[in-house]
Design a protein around this motif. Structure first.
Motif, PDB file in Angstrom:
ATOM      1  N   VAL A 502     -45.596  -1.726 126.008  1.00 29.39           N
ATOM      2  CA  VAL A 502     -44.698  -1.561 127.039  1.00 29.39           C
ATOM      3  C   VAL A 502     -43.610  -2.459 126.833  1.00 29.39           C
ATOM      4  CG1 VAL A 502     -44.318  -1.878 129.680  1.00 29.39           C
ATOM      5  CG2 VAL A 502     -46.693  -0.899 128.828  1.00 29.39           C
ATOM      6  N   LYS A 503     -42.474  -1.756 126.599  1.00 32.06           N
ATOM      7  CA  LYS A 503     -41.128  -2.443 126.303  1.00 32.06           C
ATOM      8  C   LYS A 503     -40.423  -2.979 127.679  1.00 32.06           C
ATOM      9  CE  LYS A 503     -38.272   1.442 125.338  1.00 32.06           C
ATOM     10  NZ  LYS A 503     -37.516   2.058 124.452  1.00 32.06           N
ATOM     11  N   GLU A 504     -40.646  -2.412 128.679  1.00 30.48           N
ATOM     12  CA  GLU A 504     -40.167  -2.530 129.967  1.00 30.48           C
ATOM     13  C   GLU A 504     -41.093  -1.760 130.805  1.00 30.48           C
ATOM     14  OE1 GLU A 504     -35.726  -2.891 132.067  1.00 30.48           O
ATOM     15  OE2 GLU A 504     -36.072  -2.053 130.019  1.00 30.48           O
ATOM     16  N   TYR A 505     -41.164  -2.549 132.133  1.00 35.45           N
ATOM     17  CA  TYR A 505     -41.701  -1.498 133.030  1.00 35.45           C
ATOM     18  C   TYR A 505     -40.695  -1.395 134.685  1.00 35.45           C
ATOM     19  CZ  TYR A 505     -43.657  -6.133 134.776  1.00 35.45           C
ATOM     20  OH  TYR A 505     -43.957  -7.283 135.094  1.00 35.45           O
ATOM     21  N   ASP A 506     -40.984  -0.389 135.457  1.00 41.91           N
ATOM     22  CA  ASP A 506     -40.038  -0.161 136.641  1.00 41.91           C
ATOM     23  C   ASP A 506     -40.961  -0.033 137.688  1.00 41.91           C
ATOM     24  OD1 ASP A 506     -38.009   0.256 138.295  1.00 41.91           O
ATOM     25  OD2 ASP A 506     -37.395   2.166 137.382  1.00 41.91           O
ATOM     26  N   SER A 507     -40.845  -0.763 138.816  1.00 40.02           N
ATOM     27  CA  SER A 507     -41.682  -0.682 139.828  1.00 40.02           C
ATOM     28  C   SER A 507     -40.940   0.098 140.863  1.00 40.02           C
ATOM     29  CB  SER A 507     -42.025  -1.959 140.559  1.00 40.02           C
ATOM     30  OG  SER A 507     -42.636  -2.045 141.779  1.00 40.02           O
ATOM     31  N   ILE A 508     -41.397   1.423 141.079  1.00 39.55           N
ATOM     32  CA  ILE A 508     -40.300   2.244 141.856  1.00 39.55           C
ATOM     33  C   ILE A 508     -40.987   2.528 143.269  1.00 39.55           C
ATOM     34  CG2 ILE A 508     -39.289   3.438 139.843  1.00 39.55           C
ATOM     35  CD1 ILE A 508     -41.276   5.681 140.253  1.00 39.55           C
ATOM     36  N   GLY A 509     -42.218   2.017 143.414  1.00 41.80           N
ATOM     37  CA  GLY A 509     -42.719   2.008 144.747  1.00 41.80           C
ATOM     38  C   GLY A 509     -43.052   3.477 145.043  1.00 41.80           C
ATOM     39  N   ARG A 510     -42.444   3.947 146.288  1.00 44.66           N
ATOM     40  CA  ARG A 510     -42.681   5.124 146.871  1.00 44.66           C
ATOM     41  C   ARG A 510     -41.400   6.509 146.402  1.00 44.66           C
ATOM     42  NH1 ARG A 510     -46.842   5.044 150.232  1.00 44.66           N
ATOM     43  NH2 ARG A 510     -47.170   3.125 151.243  1.00 44.66           N
ATOM     44  N   HIS A 511     -40.563   5.850 145.565  1.00 45.50           N
ATOM     45  CA  HIS A 511     -39.502   6.680 145.105  1.00 45.50           C
ATOM     46  C   HIS A 511     -40.184   7.434 143.988  1.00 45.50           C
ATOM     47  CE1 HIS A 511     -35.567   7.999 143.778  1.00 45.50           C
ATOM     48  NE2 HIS A 511     -35.892   7.791 142.557  1.00 45.50           N
ATOM     49  N   GLU A 512     -39.798   8.808 143.926  1.00 45.56           N
ATOM     50  CA  GLU A 512     -40.259   9.698 143.121  1.00 45.56           C
ATOM     51  C   GLU A 512     -39.562  10.060 142.024  1.00 45.56           C
ATOM     52  OE1 GLU A 512     -41.795  13.295 145.163  1.00 45.56           O
ATOM     53  OE2 GLU A 512     -43.710  12.540 145.483  1.00 45.56           O
ATOM     54  N   GLN A 513     -39.896  10.443 141.015  1.00 43.50           N
ATOM     55  CA  GLN A 513     -39.546  10.848 139.561  1.00 43.50           C
ATOM     56  C   GLN A 513     -40.234  11.878 139.041  1.00 43.50           C
ATOM     57  OE1 GLN A 513     -37.034   6.718 138.603  1.00 43.50           O
ATOM     58  NE2 GLN A 513     -38.766   7.072 137.057  1.00 43.50           N
ATOM     59  N   ASN A 514     -39.836  12.291 137.593  1.00 42.77           N
ATOM     60  CA  ASN A 514     -40.636  13.463 137.051  1.00 42.77           C
ATOM     61  C   ASN A 514     -40.813  13.080 135.605  1.00 42.77           C
ATOM     62  OD1 ASN A 514     -40.037  15.659 138.942  1.00 42.77           O
ATOM     63  ND2 ASN A 514     -37.721  14.900 138.729  1.00 42.77           N
ATOM     64  N   ILE A 515     -41.798  13.608 135.194  1.00 36.70           N
ATOM     65  CA  ILE A 515     -42.457  13.732 133.680  1.00 36.70           C
ATOM     66  C   ILE A 515     -42.514  14.668 133.213  1.00 36.70           C
ATOM     67  CG2 ILE A 515     -43.146  11.178 134.025  1.00 36.70           C
ATOM     68  CD1 ILE A 515     -46.092  12.371 133.740  1.00 36.70           C
ATOM     69  N   LYS A 516     -42.274  15.077 131.867  1.00 40.32           N
ATOM     70  CA  LYS A 516     -42.556  16.471 131.167  1.00 40.32           C
ATOM     71  C   LYS A 516     -43.620  16.178 130.170  1.00 40.32           C
ATOM     72  CE  LYS A 516     -38.996  18.877 130.405  1.00 40.32           C
ATOM     73  NZ  LYS A 516     -37.628  19.722 129.981  1.00 40.32           N
ATOM     74  N   ASP A 517     -44.742  17.067 130.233  1.00 37.82           N
ATOM     75  CA  ASP A 517     -45.638  16.770 129.119  1.00 37.82           C
ATOM     76  C   ASP A 517     -45.391  17.688 127.914  1.00 37.82           C
ATOM     77  OD1 ASP A 517     -46.378  19.586 129.690  1.00 37.82           O
ATOM     78  OD2 ASP A 517     -48.349  19.191 130.255  1.00 37.82           O
ATOM     79  N   PHE A 518     -45.976  17.623 127.046  1.00 41.26           N
ATOM     80  CA  PHE A 518     -45.729  18.415 125.665  1.00 41.26           C
ATOM     81  C   PHE A 518     -45.709  19.746 125.728  1.00 41.26           C
ATOM     82  CE2 PHE A 518     -50.509  18.689 126.285  1.00 41.26           C
ATOM     83  CZ  PHE A 518     -50.758  19.507 125.622  1.00 41.26           C
ATOM     84  N   ALA A 519     -46.304  20.393 126.804  1.00 39.68           N
ATOM     85  CA  ALA A 519     -46.185  21.800 126.953  1.00 39.68           C
ATOM     86  C   ALA A 519     -44.891  22.319 127.755  1.00 39.68           C
ATOM     87  CB  ALA A 519     -47.460  22.438 127.626  1.00 39.68           C
ATOM     88  N   GLY A 520     -44.209  21.319 128.424  1.00 42.19           N
ATOM     89  CA  GLY A 520     -43.022  21.735 129.073  1.00 42.19           C
ATOM     90  C   GLY A 520     -43.301  21.444 130.467  1.00 42.19           C
TER      91      GLY A 520
END
Length: 654
Positions: A502-520
């Motif tokens: 882990v080069k850095e972390y972000d404690s975003i709490g209840r804020h939502e973001q997105n991730i995309k997996d290898f299949a899109g």
């Protein structure tokens, strides 16, 4: 499969005992539990034992071949004891003596309490341990790791620390007491955590105190068990627990007992609400000793005493939730309680027979369950065999409660997310200690291994080296064994097996973001974001948002003969379902697809035959088409399709 009830003969006129025993026999009740709150009746004054009423009660019910689960009454000392020995009362974290008047306010380390607890337990054991009517013993009731701060507990805590650390200097070093001038110059300065928020207090002190109070609970239960075992080494002894804020280490608590027992109160849902499954709790209690267990208290009606009453169980829930417990490894289910109390604080925590004294809809459903249970003798020798295991760490659970990581982050929810996902595909799931044998599992999930334990870390490495598939998550390897941060890149000791750091972390709490997996596929994430730097691993999913968009969020690493995944964030259910499906596909774990919403599937086996339990944990009917005709244990016919009523259960032989 045995169905029983909890009963309080001391609370009812003897004329009612007779009628109740007759009705129990007619209904099909096989076990009855009593005694856990009856100390004042058993010893109305110091040294004056009155057992005749208990003899009569045992005789009344055992004449119908109803087995007795006899409880030791140490949860509720009589008032004469509190009056004579006020020092047996717990002192809270605020330094004040807890007011007596309700239950479980004794200090389990107080010498005079222990004297009387051992004496009453020994007296009961001498009188009943070899009585053939006694099927099992329950020690105390819903024991907790009580945070008592009386002088006895303070002194024992100091001794416990010295035994572990050897010297005051070592304690200062382990606790990092140079912070805030907290260094001890005399052992008398060591005190338990106070009523201040734990997040403001020394996290090392708080974790060690949780371990100490847990050890005290385990020692008390084990000492009482040994008294009974001295009189009858073959006696079956347990204690019952529910999951509480002051939960002890269950693996240590049950280590010397014959089987684990749980008090099971599933949340009652009403039409339109999504049912909250208790399958996680049931798998967790089965994992404590990794064998079948008992339910000592099962939902019988609306709950509510110190809190407002819940809705009444819907049609099917009385029977269905008992069958759900059996599906997850319960061999005995005992309902709390036979009769609803008409006096005392629990008079609105409903039993099977209401205040009206007229058998109700719920009682009729209970009667149906008793009849159905008689058909299940074929599965009495079966157990659950699982391909998937989830690690539960008491140390991590305690440590997260001391220092919350971010808004909304909950340790147990990490475990539940994986449990729900694998269960969605019909997988059996064990919830186990971090040091348990892992060799039989095709996939092991180790969420948030926050506090370092050498044996657990070595266990994880051995598992992957020998070909296992491991899944770890954010907040792993953060703390050393004394709850201090490790001064290395995260996940510290696990970096090699993960193949990333882990080069850095972000404690975003209840804020939502997105991730995309290898299949899109795109999934929501929240609470925590580990920004990974890969060494030998590959990216399974990447972040779509913030300044670290494009950085790995989930990684996959081939290590020796095994594979290790690392999930650096917390996602919604759809991600875990997709991820778990991929893990099952890659490891060859069988998957059931397209199960109707709310349908839960488990399998019990005796090594020759497999019995599949289909439980509809919803208020909608569900239909399941079987891959081939299977024999129904319940109705005795071959079935190609199952039609499950709300909260209905079907069991088929594979």
């Amino acid at each position: 499969m045995r169905i029983g009830v909890d009963y309080y003969p001391e609370q009812w006129d003897r004329s009612i005992w007779q009628a109740d025993s007759d009705l129990m026999a007619k209904t099909g009740v096989k076990l009855i539990r009593f005694g856990e709150f009856s100390w004042s009746r058993l010893e109305p004054s110091d040294g004056q034992f009155e057992f005749q009423w208990l003899d009569d009660a045992i005789s009344t019910f055992s004449r119908h071949a109803i087995g007795i689960v006899l409880c030791t009454p140490t949860n509720c000392p009589p008032l004469w004891m509190y009056e004579t020995y006020p020092d047996i009362t717990q002192i809270g974290p605020d330094g004040r003596r807890i007011q007596t008047g309700i239950r479980a306010h004794r200090c389990i380390n107080a010498p005079m309490f222990l004297y009387y607890a051992k004496r009453i337990t020994e007296a009961l054991a001498k009188r009943y341990a070899n009585n053939p009517a006694i099927a099992a013993w329950q020690i105390d009731n819903e024991i907790e790791a009580y945070p008592c701060t009386c002088e006895v507990c303070c002194n024992q805590f100091r001794d416990w620390l010295i035994d572990k650390h050897d010297t005051l200097e070592n304690i200062n070093a382990a606790f990092g007491n140079s912070v805030w001038s907290g260094e001890y110059s005399d052992i008398s300065q060591i005190k338990p955590p106070t009523a201040y928020s734990k997040a403001w207090q020394n996290p090392s002190l708080c974790l060690e105190y949780s371990r100490f109070t847990s050890d005290c609970a385990a020692k008390f239960i084990n000492d009482m068990s040994l008294i009974i075992k001295r009189e009858n080494p073959k006696a079956k002894v347990t204690t019952n627990i529910c999951f509480t804020e002051n939960q002890p280490d269950l693996y240590k608590l049950y280590e010397g007992l014959d089987f684990a027992s749980y008090d099971n109160y599933p949340q009652i849902t009403i039409s339109g609400d999504k049912a909250v499954s208790h399958s996680f709790e049931l798998d967790m209690i089965r994992g404590v000793k990794q064998k079948n267990f008992w339910i000592m208290e099962q939902l019988s009606g609306p709950t509510g005493s110190w809190e407002p009453m819940s809705p009444t169980p819907r049609p099917g829930q009385i029977k269905g939730y008992a069958m759900q417990a059996m599906a997850h490894g319960a061999d005995t289910v005992m309902f709390f309680r036979w009769r609803t109390a008409i006096t005392g604080a629990e008079m609105f925590w409903h039993g099977l027979i209401d205040h009206s004294n007229v058998p109700s809809r719920r009682f009729k459903e209970f009667t149906e369950l008793c009849k159905e249970a008689q058909k299940l003798s074929v599965i009495e020798t079966t157990e659950l065999v699982s391909d998937v295991a989830i690690m539960y760490s008491p140390d991590a659970h305690w440590a997260f409660s001391i220092q919350p990581q971010t808004e909304g982050f909950d340790y147990l929810e990490q475990l539940r997310s994986f449990h729900s996902a694998f269960a969605r595909y019909g997988a059996n799931i064990d919830i186990i200690a971090p040091t348990a044998d892992l060799t039989k599992y095709k996939a092991v999930i180790a969420p948030a291994m926050y506090v370092y334990d050498k044996n657990a870390a070595e266990n994880i490495y051995r598992y992957v080296i020998k070909g296992g598939t491991l899944v770890m998550t954010a907040r792993s390897g953060v703390k050393d064994q004394f709850n201090n941060c490790i001064m290395e890149p995260l996940p510290t000791v696990f970096r090699e097996v993960i193949g990333a750091e882990v080069k850095e972390y972000d404690s975003i709490g209840r804020h939502e973001q997105n991730i995309k997996d290898f299949a899109g596929n795109v999934f929501k994430c929240r609470q925590w974001c580990d920004i990974l730097e890969l060494t030998t691993a590959r990216a399974y999913a990447e972040y779509n948002d913030s300044f670290y968009s494009g950085s790995p969020a989930v990684s996959m690493n081939r290590y020796c003969s095994g594979v290790a995944y690392y999930i650096g964030t917390v996602c919604n259910a759809d991600f875990y379902e997709s991820f778990s499906g991929n893990i099952m596909k890659q490891t060859g774990i069988p998957r059931l697809r397209d199960l109707p919403t709310g349908v839960e599937v488990t399998t019990r086996t005796n090594g020759l035959d497999d019995y599949i339990f289909f439980f509809n944990n919803s208020d909608k009917e569900a239909e399941i088409v079987l891959p081939k005709a299977m024999f129904s244990i319940i109705d005795g016919s071959d079935r190609e399709k199952l039609s499950l009523k709300p909260y209905g259960m079907e069991i088929v032989r594979k």
